[in-house]
Design an enzyme around this catalytic site. Structure first.
Site, short mmCIF file in Angstrom:
data_model
loop_
_atom_site.label_atom_id
_atom_site.label_comp_id
_atom_site.label_asym_id
_atom_site.label_seq_id
_atom_site.Cartn_x
_atom_site.Cartn_y
_atom_site.Cartn_z
N SER A 63 -11.16 -1.02 -0.51
CA SER A 63 -9.86 -1.02 0.20
C SER A 63 -10.02 -1.35 1.67
O SER A 63 -9.10 -1.89 2.29
CB SER A 63 -9.21 0.37 0.12
OG SER A 63 -8.60 0.57 -1.11
N HIS B 64 -3.61 6.04 3.37
CA HIS B 64 -4.36 4.86 2.92
C HIS B 64 -3.81 3.57 3.53
O HIS B 64 -4.57 2.75 4.06
CB HIS B 64 -4.31 4.81 1.39
CG HIS B 64 -5.18 3.77 0.75
ND1 HIS B 64 -4.70 2.52 0.39
CD2 HIS B 64 -6.48 3.80 0.38
CE1 HIS B 64 -5.69 1.83 -0.19
NE2 HIS B 64 -6.78 2.57 -0.21
N ASP C 212 0.85 -1.19 0.00
CA ASP C 212 0.00 0.00 0.00
C ASP C 212 0.89 1.24 0.00
O ASP C 212 1.97 1.23 -0.59
CB ASP C 212 -0.92 -0.06 1.24
CG ASP C 212 -2.27 0.55 0.96
OD1 ASP C 212 -2.34 1.77 0.85
OD2 ASP C 212 -3.26 -0.21 0.85
#
Ligand SMILES: [Ca+2]
Ligand SMILES: [Ca+2]
Length: 492
Positions: A268, A102, A63
């Site tokens: 996600s 994220h 990520d």
């Protein structure tokens, strides 16, 4: 353009990455955990996921990196590889930390102490997305190759990819790495993608690597037990997990501070919840094969729990059931290497997953054409076998098979073909000609001090120079270190 994007809503619609307003820590268990320990809604204010924590199991979060000091991780984050910094695209310090947010959010859902599923698992931060939350195919491929060399053979590990690329945007290179990871015993969870922006269901089969069959491709559900309107669908979906929507988002760790949190929405967020569950199962039975864990997760999901699921999408919602998984036959040995010397061949390999039942023996077979010449039965745990009195210039084939109380593992797909020949003093050979790992992983080579007078390793390009007759001992190990495979080369 070969750009990778992360599958939270912000990145999908192309917003400039702005850190959401930081929230404080949750007072009670968040709804995404409360929902997945019960078959039907509404949630019951009980988010108990049982005694398993994923302790001792590695979850690779591929990520934007992870804030390692966040309170949700209790020191359980390890810096993995960071090709984004290595290539200078956006350098951060510490390595594989998170300048986007994220990855920290995703890691929190997989393994956070109070917002995650596997609250004792080890998070390995693998950074492929930059500070804007996007990345390149090349960096993802490099990261997945690193994971394969870091992974300990025969022990279950989890990789979460809350990202993807259109299949026709060079996705095949990522797909190939995912396929290899699955064969090497790694459970792979993948966000289905958020392409359903205009009321037209987007098919997850058109996304790489989400369409790879053996991976667990995760769609997003809402607090109201519906398929999230943005979530991709179709037959490549394996199951749903909470991904939230604008009425109830998903709370997890954020990168702006060690006690900062944020709400985010997307597939996600759904995928790492499945990754965390896989880690619980792996902790309970660490030598299970990846397919056993993945199959159990799909079979245990709650059928028909969600509304608004299109007909081609399997209607299954993540359910955390930690009962033991039945044993099967062992998996395939990986990284089989065959090394020749005059009149002999040395085969070495890495142990496979044992299927949940202790290995009872290993058989190694030597063939010339289709004729079986020798079959050796080895004690379990043995990882090398040497065959001698062979003819130079002749091609032989080696295969390795493992057995347990359930039965015989597969062997036929992992043939290794090798032509036996003499190694001569004065000769220089590339190290890869004496064996290399499937998929050409990065390895380290070292000549033992006892054989420095016989041979030496030359760098760039890596080759071995034979100085005189004798025995040259070469140790091979992967990036991660671990036990090296020792190869004895007899030089004439
Ligand atoms: Ca509950
Ligand atoms: Ca699948």
């Amino acid at each position: 353009m070969r750009r990778i994007w992360g599958f939270c809503i912000a990145s999908l619609v192309g917003l400039v990455a702005v850190a959401p307003a930081a929230q404080s820590a949750p007072n009670s268990a968040p709804w995404h955990l409360d929902r997945i320990n019960q078959r039907s809604g509404p949630i019951d204010s009980n988010a108990d996921l049982g005694a398993l924590t994923g302790a001792g199991i590695n979850i690779y979060i591929v990520d934007s990196g992870v804030l390692p000091t966040h309170e949700q991780f209790g020191g359980r984050v390890v810096a993995g590889t960071d090709p984004v910094s290595s290539t200078g695209e956006s350098v951060i310090d510490p390595r594989a930390s998170d300048c986007d947010g994220h990855g920290t959010h995703v890691a929190g859902l997989a393994a956070g102490t109070t917002v995650g599923v596997a609250r004792g698992a080890t998070v390995i931060a693998v950074r492929v997305l930059n500070c804007d939350g996007d990345g390149t195919v090349d960096n993802v491929v490099a990261a997945l190759r690193w994971i394969r060399s870091h992974h300990v053979s025969g022990k279950a590990a989890i990789v979460n990819l809350s990202l993807g690329v259109d299949r026709n945007d060079d996705g095949a290179a990522i797909d190939a790495q995912v396929t290899e990871m699955l064969a090497e015993g790694i459970v792979v969870t993948i966000a289905a993608g958020n392409g359903n922006q205009n009321g037209v269901p987007y098919n997850a089969c058109d996304i790489s690597p989400g369409h790879v069959p053996g991976a667990l491709t995760v769609a997003a559900s809402t607090f109201a037990d519906t398929a999230a309107s943005y979530s991709n669908g179709g037959p490549c979906i394996d199951l749903f997990a909470p991904g939230g929507d604008s009425s109830a988002r998903i709370l997890s760790a954020w990168n702006t501070g060690n006690s900062d949190y944020s709400n985010d929405v997307g597939t996600s967020m759904a995928s790492p919840l499945v990754a965390g569950y896989a880690a619980l199962l792996a902790q309970q039975q660490p030598s299970l094969c990846a397919a056993q864990i993945s199959d159990a997760i799909v079979q245990r999901a709650t059928p028909n729990a969600l509304g608004g699921v299109i007909a081609t999408t399997p209607n299954r919602l993540l359910f955390v059931d930690t009962s033991p998984i039945p044993a099967t036959v062992p998996g395939l040995a990986s990284n089989i290497i065959t090394t020749v010397s005059s009149g002999s061949v040395l085969a070495s390999w890495e142990l496979p997953c044992d299927g949940g039942s202790t290995l009872t023996k290993t058989t190694v077979s030597l063939y010339r054409g289709s004729t079986l010449l020798q079959r050796r039965t080895l004690t379990p745990g043995t990882t090398t076998a040497r065959f001698t009195r062979l003819q130079n210039g002749v091609q032989y084939r080696v295969r390795v098979q493992h057995h347990n109380a359930i039965g015989d593992g597969a062997s036929t797909t992992r043939w290794k073909t090798v032509t036996v020949r003499a190694l001569r003093s004065g000769e220089t050979i590339p190290v890869r000609s004496i064996g290399r790992f499937a998929g050409d992983l990065t390895m380290k080579w070292k000549v033992a001090s006892s054989s420095r007078g016989v041979c030496k390793v030359l760098s760039n390009p890596t080759s071995i120079r034979f100085l005189r007759a004798g025995t040259c001992r070469v140790a091979i190990r992967t990036n991660a270190g671990g036990t090296p495979a020792i190869h004895n080369l007899r030089v004439n």
